[in-house]
Every structure is written in structure tokens, then in C-alpha cells.
Design a protein around this motif. Structure first.
Motif, PDB file in Angstrom:
ATOM      1  N   PRO A  37      -6.614  13.855  -5.494  1.00 38.10           N
ATOM      2  CA  PRO A  37      -7.179  15.194  -5.306  1.00 38.10           C
ATOM      3  C   PRO A  37      -6.869  15.775  -3.930  1.00 38.10           C
ATOM      4  CG  PRO A  37      -8.866  13.564  -4.909  1.00 38.10           C
ATOM      5  CD  PRO A  37      -7.630  12.796  -5.301  1.00 38.10           C
ATOM      6  N   PHE A  38      -5.638  15.602  -3.436  1.00 41.96           N
ATOM      7  CA  PHE A  38      -5.230  16.100  -2.129  1.00 41.96           C
ATOM      8  C   PHE A  38      -4.109  17.126  -2.296  1.00 41.96           C
ATOM      9  CE2 PHE A  38      -6.182  11.534  -0.667  1.00 41.96           C
ATOM     10  CZ  PHE A  38      -7.483  11.854  -0.304  1.00 41.96           C
ATOM     11  N   HIS A  39      -4.128  18.164  -1.438  1.00 44.56           N
ATOM     12  CA  HIS A  39      -2.904  18.967  -1.348  1.00 44.56           C
ATOM     13  C   HIS A  39      -1.981  18.256  -0.358  1.00 44.56           C
ATOM     14  CE1 HIS A  39      -4.030  20.577   2.584  1.00 44.56           C
ATOM     15  NE2 HIS A  39      -5.176  21.010   2.106  1.00 44.56           N
ATOM     16  N   PRO A  40      -0.704  18.631  -0.274  1.00 44.72           N
ATOM     17  CA  PRO A  40       0.265  17.857   0.508  1.00 44.72           C
ATOM     18  C   PRO A  40      -0.162  17.569   1.952  1.00 44.72           C
ATOM     19  CG  PRO A  40       1.426  19.418  -0.858  1.00 44.72           C
ATOM     20  CD  PRO A  40      -0.047  19.715  -1.035  1.00 44.72           C
ATOM     21  N   ASP A  41      -0.735  18.568   2.643  1.00 41.74           N
ATOM     22  CA  ASP A  41      -1.150  18.343   4.025  1.00 41.74           C
ATOM     23  C   ASP A  41      -2.250  17.292   4.116  1.00 41.74           C
ATOM     24  OD1 ASP A  41       0.662  20.233   4.708  1.00 41.74           O
ATOM     25  OD2 ASP A  41      -0.767  21.763   5.342  1.00 41.74           O
ATOM     26  N   GLN A  42      -3.197  17.333   3.188  1.00 41.69           N
ATOM     27  CA  GLN A  42      -4.277  16.344   3.184  1.00 41.69           C
ATOM     28  C   GLN A  42      -3.736  14.953   2.873  1.00 41.69           C
ATOM     29  OE1 GLN A  42      -6.798  18.269   0.254  1.00 41.69           O
ATOM     30  NE2 GLN A  42      -8.308  18.819   1.828  1.00 41.69           N
ATOM     31  N   TYR A  43      -2.800  14.884   1.942  1.00 46.26           N
ATOM     32  CA  TYR A  43      -2.204  13.595   1.607  1.00 46.26           C
ATOM     33  C   TYR A  43      -1.476  13.000   2.819  1.00 46.26           C
ATOM     34  CZ  TYR A  43       1.055  10.198  -0.369  1.00 46.26           C
ATOM     35  OH  TYR A  43       1.783   9.068  -0.617  1.00 46.26           O
ATOM     36  N   GLY A  44      -0.753  13.865   3.543  1.00 47.15           N
ATOM     37  CA  GLY A  44      -0.061  13.409   4.748  1.00 47.15           C
ATOM     38  C   GLY A  44      -1.031  12.872   5.787  1.00 47.15           C
ATOM     39  N   MET A  45      -2.120  13.602   6.029  1.00 48.99           N
ATOM     40  CA  MET A  45      -3.123  13.162   6.995  1.00 48.99           C
ATOM     41  C   MET A  45      -3.749  11.835   6.549  1.00 48.99           C
ATOM     42  SD  MET A  45      -4.565  13.949   9.891  1.00 48.99           S
ATOM     43  CE  MET A  45      -4.251  15.702  10.118  1.00 48.99           C
ATOM     44  N   TRP A  46      -4.030  11.717   5.254  1.00 45.96           N
ATOM     45  CA  TRP A  46      -4.615  10.488   4.711  1.00 45.96           C
ATOM     46  C   TRP A  46      -3.681   9.297   4.928  1.00 45.96           C
ATOM     47  CZ3 TRP A  46      -3.549   8.190  -0.506  1.00 45.96           C
ATOM     48  CH2 TRP A  46      -4.427   7.151  -0.799  1.00 45.96           C
ATOM     49  N   SER A  47      -2.394   9.484   4.670  1.00 42.43           N
ATOM     50  CA  SER A  47      -1.418   8.414   4.885  1.00 42.43           C
ATOM     51  C   SER A  47      -1.394   7.988   6.349  1.00 42.43           C
ATOM     52  CB  SER A  47      -0.017   8.873   4.456  1.00 42.43           C
ATOM     53  OG  SER A  47       0.009   9.223   3.087  1.00 42.43           O
ATOM     54  N   PHE A  88       0.826  -1.202   0.000  1.00 42.37           N
ATOM     55  CA  PHE A  88       0.000   0.000   0.000  1.00 42.37           C
ATOM     56  C   PHE A  88       0.867   1.262   0.000  1.00 42.37           C
ATOM     57  CE2 PHE A  88      -3.549  -2.671   0.548  1.00 42.37           C
ATOM     58  CZ  PHE A  88      -4.695  -1.909   0.365  1.00 42.37           C
ATOM     59  N   THR A  89       2.020   1.199   0.661  1.00 41.28           N
ATOM     60  CA  THR A  89       2.939   2.349   0.653  1.00 41.28           C
ATOM     61  C   THR A  89       3.399   2.659  -0.767  1.00 41.28           C
ATOM     62  OG1 THR A  89       3.699   1.858   2.893  1.00 41.28           O
ATOM     63  CG2 THR A  89       5.143   3.224   1.523  1.00 41.28           C
ATOM     64  N   LEU A  90       3.792   1.634  -1.496  1.00 40.50           N
ATOM     65  CA  LEU A  90       4.202   1.826  -2.891  1.00 40.50           C
ATOM     66  C   LEU A  90       3.045   2.352  -3.736  1.00 40.50           C
ATOM     67  CD1 LEU A  90       6.291  -1.445  -3.386  1.00 40.50           C
ATOM     68  CD2 LEU A  90       7.175   0.892  -3.166  1.00 40.50           C
ATOM     69  N   LEU A  91       1.854   1.832  -3.506  1.00 40.22           N
ATOM     70  CA  LEU A  91       0.681   2.272  -4.260  1.00 40.22           C
ATOM     71  C   LEU A  91       0.365   3.735  -3.976  1.00 40.22           C
ATOM     72  CD1 LEU A  91      -1.684   1.513  -6.124  1.00 40.22           C
ATOM     73  CD2 LEU A  91      -2.969   0.842  -4.072  1.00 40.22           C
ATOM     74  N   TYR A  92       0.423   4.137  -2.707  1.00 43.52           N
ATOM     75  CA  TYR A  92       0.161   5.537  -2.349  1.00 43.52           C
ATOM     76  C   TYR A  92       1.150   6.470  -3.047  1.00 43.52           C
ATOM     77  CZ  TYR A  92      -3.202   4.671   1.446  1.00 43.52           C
ATOM     78  OH  TYR A  92      -4.315   4.343   2.178  1.00 43.52           O
ATOM     79  N   THR A  93       2.426   6.070  -3.035  1.00 40.48           N
ATOM     80  CA  THR A  93       3.455   6.913  -3.643  1.00 40.48           C
ATOM     81  C   THR A  93       3.226   7.071  -5.148  1.00 40.48           C
ATOM     82  OG1 THR A  93       5.034   6.099  -1.990  1.00 40.48           O
ATOM     83  CG2 THR A  93       5.946   7.216  -3.908  1.00 40.48           C
ATOM     84  N   HIS A 110       5.696   2.753   7.320  1.00 37.88           N
ATOM     85  CA  HIS A 110       4.932   2.914   6.086  1.00 37.88           C
ATOM     86  C   HIS A 110       4.433   4.341   5.942  1.00 37.88           C
ATOM     87  CE1 HIS A 110       3.956  -1.620   6.611  1.00 37.88           C
ATOM     88  NE2 HIS A 110       5.053  -1.458   5.906  1.00 37.88           N
ATOM     89  N   VAL A 111       3.942   4.901   7.042  1.00 37.64           N
ATOM     90  CA  VAL A 111       3.427   6.265   7.026  1.00 37.64           C
ATOM     91  C   VAL A 111       4.524   7.253   6.647  1.00 37.64           C
ATOM     92  CG1 VAL A 111       2.504   8.109   8.484  1.00 37.64           C
ATOM     93  CG2 VAL A 111       1.574   5.792   8.658  1.00 37.64           C
ATOM     94  N   ALA A 112       5.695   7.110   7.277  1.00 38.07           N
ATOM     95  CA  ALA A 112       6.805   8.018   6.995  1.00 38.07           C
ATOM     96  C   ALA A 112       7.270   7.900   5.546  1.00 38.07           C
ATOM     97  CB  ALA A 112       7.965   7.738   7.949  1.00 38.07           C
ATOM     98  N   ALA A 113       7.359   6.676   5.045  1.00 38.21           N
ATOM     99  CA  ALA A 113       7.838   6.450   3.673  1.00 38.21           C
ATOM    100  C   ALA A 113       6.856   6.993   2.637  1.00 38.21           C
ATOM    101  CB  ALA A 113       8.079   4.960   3.438  1.00 38.21           C
ATOM    102  N   ALA A 114       5.565   6.773   2.873  1.00 36.48           N
ATOM    103  CA  ALA A 114       4.561   7.202   1.891  1.00 36.48           C
ATOM    104  C   ALA A 114       4.384   8.712   1.862  1.00 36.48           C
ATOM    105  CB  ALA A 114       3.222   6.535   2.195  1.00 36.48           C
TER     106      ALA A 114
END
Length: 338
Positions: free
Chosen positions: A188-198, A176-181, A207-211
């Protein structure tokens, strides 16, 4: 004659202590080998913990279980495992988590409820192994291997289920980490939203840190904050599971649950790390120690895995967990956007 008997007893005792120490060192050796192999390209995506488990499983398959070292190996898989969880508490910063308030924690609670609920529902539909499915549900909803290790003694899961659960959660989380990346540029996320989603949806802290890293430092900070909120909720979740098990024990006398005192240590290290002036470097070193000890404990668990039984036990819980992971990715994405 008496001297000979006493000498024989002392020799047996010394040999027993030697084998006990040797068993612990054996788990440390395979854990260290796992860390060295995890540096290699490709293997680094899996991580040292799952690499150490795979080494243990391979050793068992080729050479058999080292019976003379059993006592020390079991010490690693039980006592050292709990000590690693206690040290894991130093990674939490309660001020940051509580500072974000209920807006973060209720989302974390929804994720945990869905992770466990969907996994158990699908496992029931598929007729999968309950204990393994339960561990995978907790690992998916909370924090991967650490959550599995914390809950395993509460539900009285055997060591094979625990090790298998850790292996599956690590591999699935990596996928899932590879898929997220890969999806980052088109989401449709800005960086902060993507971080929260991860942070809300992925399995392990690593996984959270890597993605979240490709989205920038702010995204990583928010991702880890969301993830640590889930880790914080591990404690009340464990107590809820204890209450459920004890209530169930009214009808099943064999279901008595001992109080997991290591969770008290976990809470204590959370408080110490959050509110005492401990150098950052020391906190980082304690985090490294926690990870290594956890990998050593996983070696002890991995030595109990029978490869032949995995096909029968693991496939249906894995499918249940995969379904739950997809549901979490969708629902947590919606939670971030509202």
C-alpha cells in the motif's frame, strides 16, 4: 662471520617483507575473484563481498590457513579495513541528509534503536553469542558490513565473529531485497513511500538501491537518502558504545576501549565529499576503491572462520537478527505512512 650473520638477518628481513606483501596481495586476489564471480547470473544477487568471504572460507577449509602469509593477511583485516571505512565516508552527502531535517533522522534513529535492541533482546532469550548478536544488531540497524567493521574493534569482537556477521548480514539482506521486490505490486505504498521504506529498513546500500530501482528514480533517491541518514548516525552510535564500554570498565578492568581514530577520518571524508568541489567521477571511483578494499579485508577475516563452529555460534544470533529485520520492516512501513 659477522658478514654472514648480517647477511642472514637481511635475508630473513627480505623474506618477511615478501611474505607480508604476499599476504596483502593474496587478499586482493581473492577479492578480485569475488568481483569476477559476482558478475555471473545468480551470484550477482549475493554480491562481491560475500562471494569473496565464501572463497576465503572455502580456501581455509580445503588448504588450511596460509601461515607464512599471516602478517600481510592480518594487515588487510585490520589496517586496510579501517582505511576502507574512511573512504566509505565519501559516499555521504551531508547537505542532502541534513536538508531533509529531523523528520528523516529521528526515523533513522528509531530504526537503529530497534535493530540493535530487538536483536540483543532475542539473542538473550535464545542465549545466543553476545558479540556476534551485537554486530548483527548494528549491521541490521545501520549499514551492514561497514557498520559491523566499524563496531567490531570497539566491542573487541574476534575476526571470526566479524566475518560471520558480515556473511549473515549480506545473505539476509539479499533475501529481504528479493522479498521487497516481489511484494512491490501489492504493497500500500506509492513509489516515494516504497523508496523511503526500503531505505529505512534494508541492510546494505546495495540492497537499498536494488530493491528501490523497480519503483523509479525518485524512489531510489529517497531510499538512498534514508539509508545514508542511518550511515551518518553510525558515528554517534560508535561513541555511545565507547561510553557504555568504558562505563562498564569501572567494574571490568579488561574492558578498556581505545579511541577508534579511523572514525575521525570517516567524518573528515564525509565533510570533504559533501562540501568540496570534487568531480563526481572521482567520488564514484573512491566508492569503488572503498568497496574493493572492504572486500579484501573481509577475505582476511573469512580466512579465520572455522566451518565446524558456525553451527554452534551462528544459528541463534541469525534467528535474533531475522526477528529484528521483520520488526524493522513492519515499524519502518508504519513510519513511512504516518
Amino acid at each position: 662471520m659477522k658478514k654472514t650473520i648480517l647477511q642472514d638477518k637481511e635475508d630473513v628481513h627480505c623474506k618477511s617483507r615478501l611474505y607480508f606483501t604476499g599476504g596483502i596481495l593474496f587478499t586482493f586476489l581473492l577479492a578480485g575473484a569475488g568481483y569476477l564471480l559476482a558478475v555471473l547470473p545468480g551470484v550477482s544477487l549475493v554480491g562481491p563481498m560475500i562471494t569473496a568471504i565464501l572463497l576465503a572460507v572455502s580456501y581455509r577449509h580445503v588448504f588450511g590457513y596460509p601461515e607464512h602469509l599471516r602478517e600481510g593477511i592480518q594487515f588487510s583485516s585490520k589496517i586496510i579495513l579501517r582505511f576502507a571505512i574512511i573512504l566509505f565516508g565519501f559516499r555521504l552527502n551531508l547537505e542532502q541528509i541534513l536538508g531533509e531535517g529531523l523528520n528523516l533522522l529521528w526515523k533513522d534513529a528509531v530504526v537503529i534503536f530497534l535493530g540493535l535492541g530487538v536483536t540483543l533482546f532475542m539473542a538473550r532469550v535464545l542465549r545466543g553469542n553476545f558479540n556476534l548478536s551485537f554486530l548483527l544488531g548494528v549491521g541490521t540497524g545501520v549499514c551492514g558490513a561497514a557498520a559491523i567493521a566499524a563496531v567490531s574493534p570497539i566491542i573487541k569482537a574476534d575476526e571470526e565473529d566479524t566475518a560471520t556477521g558480515v556473511g549473515i548480514i549480506a545473505l539476509m539482506g539479499t533475501m529481504f531485497t528479493l522479498l521487497y521486490t516481489l511484494l512491490l505490486p501489492i504493497l500500500p505504498f506509492h513509489p516515494d513511500q516504497y523508496g523511503m521504506w526500503s531505505g529505512l529498513s534494508l541492510h546494505e546500500l546495495a540492497h537499498v538501491a536494488a530493491a528501490s530501482a523497480p519503483a523509479g528514480e525518485d524512489a531510489v533517491a529517497l531510499a538512498l537518502l534514508a539509508k545514508l541518514g542511518r550511515v551518518l548516525l553510525l558515528v554517534p552510535l560508535c561513541f555511545l558504545i565507547i561510553l557504555w564500554r568504558r562505563r562498564k570498565g569501572h567494574n571490568e578492568s579488561s574492558s578498556k576501549v581505545a579511541f577508534p581514530w579511523f572514525l575521525v577520518g570517516f567524518v573528515a571524508t564525509c565533510l570533504i565529499g559533501s562540501y568540496m568541489a570534487i568531480p563526481k567521477a572521482m567520488i564514484e571511483n573512491l566508492g569503488v576503491a572503498s568497496s574493493f578494499l572492504l572486500a579484501s579485508a573481509m577475505v582476511g577475516l573469512g580466512l579465520n572462520i572455522h566451518i565446524g563452529s558456525l553451527k554452534e555460534k551462528a544459528l541463534k544470533p541469525l534467528l535474533a537478527m531475522l526477528t529484528a529485520s521483520i520488526v524493522l520492516a513492519v515499524v519502518s512501513g508504519w513510519l513511512v505512512l504516518i
